[in-house]
Design a protein around this motif. Structure first.
Motif, mmCIF file in Angstrom:
data_model
loop_
_atom_site.group_PDB
_atom_site.id
_atom_site.type_symbol
_atom_site.label_atom_id
_atom_site.label_comp_id
_atom_site.label_asym_id
_atom_site.label_seq_id
_atom_site.Cartn_x
_atom_site.Cartn_y
_atom_site.Cartn_z
ATOM 1 N N ARG A 467 0.998 -1.088 0.038
ATOM 2 C CA ARG A 467 -0.231 -0.075 -0.365
ATOM 3 C C ARG A 467 0.879 1.180 -0.015
ATOM 4 O O ARG A 467 0.697 2.129 -0.589
ATOM 5 C CB ARG A 467 -0.801 0.071 1.366
ATOM 6 N N GLU A 468 2.026 0.987 0.392
ATOM 7 C CA GLU A 468 3.010 2.126 1.103
ATOM 8 C C GLU A 468 3.397 3.157 -0.334
ATOM 9 O O GLU A 468 3.820 3.757 -1.201
ATOM 10 C CB GLU A 468 4.068 1.683 1.738
ATOM 11 N N ILE A 469 3.887 1.718 -1.118
ATOM 12 C CA ILE A 469 4.621 1.514 -2.579
ATOM 13 C C ILE A 469 3.447 2.702 -3.350
ATOM 14 O O ILE A 469 3.879 2.770 -4.026
ATOM 15 C CB ILE A 469 5.246 0.313 -2.952
ATOM 16 N N ASP A 470 2.590 1.647 -3.295
ATOM 17 C CA ASP A 470 0.891 2.295 -4.800
ATOM 18 C C ASP A 470 1.167 4.048 -4.059
ATOM 19 O O ASP A 470 1.066 4.625 -5.619
ATOM 20 C CB ASP A 470 -0.244 1.125 -4.022
ATOM 21 N N ARG A 471 1.195 3.842 -2.531
ATOM 22 C CA ARG A 471 0.918 5.278 -2.510
ATOM 23 C C ARG A 471 2.158 6.408 -2.698
ATOM 24 O O ARG A 471 2.060 7.736 -3.810
ATOM 25 C CB ARG A 471 1.125 5.751 -1.022
ATOM 26 N N GLU A 472 3.318 5.469 -2.759
ATOM 27 C CA GLU A 472 4.245 6.463 -3.609
ATOM 28 C C GLU A 472 4.496 7.015 -4.868
ATOM 29 O O GLU A 472 4.836 7.711 -5.455
ATOM 30 C CB GLU A 472 5.954 5.864 -3.380
ATOM 31 N N ILE A 473 4.204 5.628 -5.706
ATOM 32 C CA ILE A 473 4.297 5.605 -7.023
ATOM 33 C C ILE A 473 3.020 6.488 -7.199
ATOM 34 O O ILE A 473 2.927 7.672 -8.274
ATOM 35 C CB ILE A 473 3.752 4.352 -6.762
ATOM 36 N N SER A 474 1.580 7.073 -7.270
ATOM 37 C CA SER A 474 0.707 8.132 -6.929
ATOM 38 C C SER A 474 1.542 8.865 -6.856
ATOM 39 O O SER A 474 1.392 10.294 -7.928
ATOM 40 C CB SER A 474 -0.006 7.719 -6.493
ATOM 41 N N ARG A 475 2.090 9.147 -6.398
ATOM 42 C CA ARG A 475 2.513 10.123 -5.596
ATOM 43 C C ARG A 475 3.624 11.036 -6.501
ATOM 44 O O ARG A 475 3.905 11.747 -6.252
ATOM 45 C CB ARG A 475 3.134 10.592 -3.828
ATOM 46 N N HIS A 476 4.047 9.900 -7.242
ATOM 47 C CA HIS A 476 5.097 10.332 -7.881
ATOM 48 C C HIS A 476 5.369 11.057 -8.995
ATOM 49 O O HIS A 476 3.987 11.452 -9.439
ATOM 50 C CB HIS A 476 6.041 8.693 -8.375
ATOM 51 N N GLU A 477 6.307 12.327 -8.838
ATOM 52 C CA GLU A 477 6.289 13.394 -10.127
ATOM 53 C C GLU A 477 7.197 12.525 -11.755
ATOM 54 O O GLU A 477 7.620 12.934 -11.322
ATOM 55 C CB GLU A 477 6.537 14.648 -9.962
ATOM 56 N N GLY A 478 6.002 12.147 -12.025
ATOM 57 C CA GLY A 478 6.867 11.296 -13.221
ATOM 58 C C GLY A 478 6.488 12.438 -14.280
ATOM 59 O O GLY A 478 6.058 13.516 -14.174
ATOM 60 N N HIS A 479 7.624 12.183 -15.594
ATOM 61 C CA HIS A 479 7.223 13.035 -16.663
ATOM 62 C C HIS A 479 6.073 12.813 -17.608
ATOM 63 O O HIS A 479 5.970 11.763 -17.484
ATOM 64 C CB HIS A 479 9.255 13.216 -17.560
ATOM 65 N N GLY A 480 5.453 13.249 -18.267
ATOM 66 C CA GLY A 480 4.160 13.660 -19.196
ATOM 67 C C GLY A 480 3.459 12.808 -18.639
ATOM 68 O O GLY A 480 3.001 11.865 -17.431
ATOM 69 N N GLY A 481 2.048 12.849 -19.155
ATOM 70 C CA GLY A 481 0.591 12.124 -19.261
ATOM 71 C C GLY A 481 0.590 10.943 -18.824
ATOM 72 O O GLY A 481 -0.409 10.880 -17.804
ATOM 73 N N LYS A 482 1.089 10.752 -19.545
ATOM 74 C CA LYS A 482 0.931 9.128 -19.926
ATOM 75 C C LYS A 482 1.064 7.815 -18.783
ATOM 76 O O LYS A 482 0.558 7.333 -17.667
ATOM 77 C CB LYS A 482 1.806 7.846 -20.578
ATOM 78 N N VAL A 483 2.134 9.115 -17.427
ATOM 79 C CA VAL A 483 2.509 7.937 -15.979
ATOM 80 C C VAL A 483 1.521 8.427 -15.209
ATOM 81 O O VAL A 483 0.980 8.041 -14.418
ATOM 82 C CB VAL A 483 4.360 8.892 -15.946
ATOM 83 N N LYS A 484 0.975 9.759 -15.086
ATOM 84 C CA LYS A 484 -0.242 10.371 -14.597
ATOM 85 C C LYS A 484 -1.150 9.464 -14.798
ATOM 86 O O LYS A 484 -2.169 9.262 -13.831
ATOM 87 C CB LYS A 484 -0.447 11.962 -14.676
ATOM 88 N N VAL A 485 -1.608 9.157 -16.240
ATOM 89 C CA VAL A 485 -2.411 8.353 -16.182
ATOM 90 C C VAL A 485 -2.650 7.098 -15.434
ATOM 91 O O VAL A 485 -3.505 6.501 -14.881
ATOM 92 C CB VAL A 485 -3.385 8.309 -17.890
#
Lengths: 693, 55
Positions: A467-485
């Protein structure tokens, strides 16, 4: 589902064709089938189960011998022989005809049967009178009466009825699963336990393919945790199944001890004590949870309390010395000074003492924000004292409950240990052996439980890490819209899973409460003693004596009370299922309610007359159709008399026996004698209908 | 039962609209395949609806 007819062909002891018709009459909804022990009553129950689900009751011997043994023996090598069951039933305005058959190809001489896979055909005739073949018959049957629920409506003797009320985790799990099935909550279970887990893993894989190094690292960590969980689950399941096997062994020993007259009372006391111990364990857990909640909610105030006192004193002192901003706004004083007149009308022009005094006050008057902060701080500090007092009260209460539970646990354990010692010191060698064996099994069970605890803890830690990793993944400021989606998809899947898990808990608990009320009502109408039944939070069925919280204790239950409790549960479940029938639930879940029949084999064996009468009186009202399979001694007398006005048809299973020296026996029904046991050249069973007088 | 429905409704309301939609779609898909012991393709179906909701 209401049965209309069963046709049996060459099935186990039944040779040739036998047919039983179950009339449909709301007022007379009971069919009694008489048969001596071993004649084929349990086979008749199995005929229903095999036809519907392709299986037999758990304790069936040689389930591989489906075809009548005499028919099989007479067949020549190379011959094909078939056994079949045809079942006609109605459900929701439709008429169904189901036929399950199995063919054996005799390849060698001998008792063993070489059988093909059984074939199932289901035809349905709707209101329009047109018949059609059902494409997925097993699935259709599971929709009408789910196999998981069949355990509650098809009983093989008192033992199965009693097992339902045993205080084991397995019994509780069976009841919980049944409730979830009726409510249609299996959809959530499947989604949360299997499918959504896979979906989230799939989205994580998608995310990884986007090539962000940080996400790669997090995904690797997640995969590692998933692998750990899989391994831990295998270990945990193995331990669970080991413990189930150990529990069954203990249960078997307990049954043997109950059967020994000299120690039966001790065993009954032990059963009641073990039920109490389970309750004490649950109470301790609840009390510990309350302690956790109190600490979570108020714990911080314990550390602030001395400071809050200090702050309160400091505030009052500073106020007294006028060093603290007075509760006057500086802007208000500014207005007065500008006007040159006080609110009392006095002049505060230059050189006036009053003006000088006001200017001094202005110097110590705070800005509005500062004043407000001070006021809030001071009032919160005062509130802290009350909060600390509340916390102390709640802590005391929770600790008291926990201590009580610990004391009760200790007491019950000591009593249990004493009973065990008494049994180990018994004069009868068999008792000593059984008890020694039981002690060894209990020890093994405890070891497994400890190990299981460690597995559960590691599993929880791994799940938390995910769960913690999932939160970190969702908070991570990735590059590009694809990561966000991709992140949002993971988030939605994870949140939906959590939401569905919460719903599952809420719904199951709500139905438990409703069923509990219905069970209490039904039990009151059957039971002879003034006990109170309960469907406990762990979904176990139990009976208590005493009404208050303090004097309430688990009642020592006889077989009669266990059967009464089981039947109360079955009645409650049937009425609940019937109330769910045709309902769309809340539009989300597909409640598999319906009308279910009850088939019981040998339910009256060890009941005394009072209970026989009470149970017989209650049965017709519990479900819309009752099929009772009884022996002459069980069915005649009180049961027959009580059910007289409710019985539509009677049948007799006649046992033909090749056993030497067996005398013919008859059963008198409606003023005529019907063959009960017939000496013959071969052994088989057949069904005879009892005619009207 | 009515309390229970209110609780369920509140649980839904606490979630984002996307989560609510995803949860409802999952239940719909699971219901369609409830009576299959091993519902083939359900994971793909769920992945599909989530992708359609969150683009």
């Amino acid at each position: 589902m209401i049965f209309n007819k069963i046709k049996i062909e060459n099935f186990r002891p039944f040779r040739g064709e036998s047919e039983i018709v179950f009339p449909v009459d709301k007022k007379r909804n009971v069919t009694i089938v008489y048969g001596m022990n071993g004649a084929g009553k349990t086979t008749l129950l199995n005929a229903f189960l095999w036809a519907l689900y392709g299986g037999f009751t758990k304790d069936t011997e040689r389930p591989d011998l489906v075809i009548n043994s005499e028919v099989w023996a007479k067949a020549k090598v190379g011959d094909k022989v078939t056994a079949s069951i045809e079942l006609q039933f109605s459900n929701d305005k439709n008429l169904y005809i189901l036929r399950r058959s199995v063919t054996g190809h005799k390849t060698k001489i001998g008792r063993d049967q070489q059988l093909d896979k059984s074939q199932l055909v289901l035809m349905v005739r709707g209101e329009d009178g047109n018949s059609r073949k059902v494409d997925a018959p097993s699935e259709a049957i599971d929709q009408i009466l789910p196999e998981k629920l069949s355990n509650f409506f098809f009983f093989n003797g008192e033992r199965e009825l009693e097992q339902l009320v045993s205080q084991t985790t397995a019994a509780g799990a069976e009841i919980e699963a049944g409730i979830k099935t009726i409510l249609g909550l299996e959809v959530i279970e499947r989604a949360t336990e299997r499918h959504l887990v896979e979906v989230i893993a799939r989205f994580n894989k998608d995310l990884r393919q986007l090539g962000d190094p940080k996400l790669d690292q997090l995904s690797d960590d997640r995969d590692h945790q998933e692998e750990q969980i899989k391994k831990l689950e295998v270990g945990r399941n193995q331990l669970k199944s080991n413990n189930e096997a150990v529990s069954k062994e203990i249960e078997a020993i307990d049954t043997k001890l109950l059967g020994l007259q000299s120690v039966a009372t001790l065993q009954k006391q032990r059963d009641a004590l073990e039920a109490d111990l389970i309750r004490a364990n649950a109470d301790r857990e609840t009390a510990n949870k309350s302690l956790d909640q109190v600490i979570n909610r108020y714990g911080y105030s314990a550390f602030l309390f001395p400071r809050s006192k200090f702050l309160e004193n400091l505030t009052s002192n500073l106020r007294a010395e006028e060093r603290l901003p007075a509760p006057l706004k500086r802007s208000f004083i500014d207005d007065l000074l500008a006007r040159g007149t006080c609110i009392c009308g006095a002049s505060i022009t230059k050189d006036k003492d009053a003006r000088r005094h006001l200017e001094e006050i202005r110097a110590s008057a705070g800005l509005a924000e500062v004043e407000e902060a001070w006021l809030r701080l001071a009032s919160n500090a005062a509130g802290l004292e009350t909060e600390v007092a509340d916390m102390r009260g709640l802590l005391k209460e929770a600790r008291h409950a926990a201590n009580n539970a610990v004391l009760r646990q200790g007491g019950k354990q000591a009593e249990l240990s004493e009973i065990s010692s008494k049994l180990q010191d018994n004069d009868v060698e068999d008792v000593v052996k059984l008890e020694d064996q039981r002690v060894r099994y209990r020890r093994k069970e405890a070891e497994n439980e400890r190990e299981l605890g460690s597995f559960e803890l590691r599993l929880r830690q791994a799940e938390l890490r995910i769960r913690e990793i999932d939160r970190e993944i969702s908070r991570h400021e990735g590059h590009g819209g694809k990561v966000k989606v991709a992140q949002r998809r993971i988030e939605a899947a994870t949140e939906s899973r959590e939401l569905l898990l919460k719903i599952l808990k809420v719904r199951a608990e709500s139905v438990r409460k409703e069923l509990d009320c219905r069970i209490k009502e039904t039990y009151r109408s059957i039971a002879v003693k003034d006990y109170v039944p309960e469907l406990t939070p762990t979904f176990n069925l139990d009976i208590f004596q005493g009404s208050g919280e303090d004097d309430r204790e688990t009642a020592i239950k006889s077989t009669a009370e266990n059967i009464t409790l089981s039947l109360s549960f079955v009645g409650a479940l049937a009425s609940f299922a019937s109330s769910q029938s045709g309902s769309e639930g809340d539009g989300l879940f597909n409640a598999s309610g319906g009308v279910f029949p009850l088939i019981i084999d040998s339910a009256f064996g060890s009941l005394d007359e009072g209970y026989q009468k009470a149970v017989a009186r209650a049965l017709p009202g519990l479900v819309p159709q009752v099929i009772l399979l009884v022996s002459k001694s069980q069915g005649k007398s009180v049961v027959e008399e009580t059910l007289k006005s409710k019985v539509f048809e009677r049948y007799v299973i006649t046992l033909h026996t090749a056993k030497d020296g067996e005398e013919p026996q008859f059963i008198e029904l409606n003023g005529s004698n019907y063959p009960y046991v017939v000496p013959d050249t071969s052994t088989y069973a057949e069904v005879v209908k009892v005619g009207e007088k | 039962m009515s309390d229970d429905r209110e609780l369920v409704s509140n649980l839904f309301k606490e979630c984002s609209v996307d989560t609510q939609r995803v949860a409802v779609e999952i239940i719909r898909l699971e219901r369609q395949k409830l009576h299959m012991r091993n519902p083939i393709g359900i994971v793909e179906d769920i992945v599909g609806v989530i992708k359609a909701i969150i683009k």
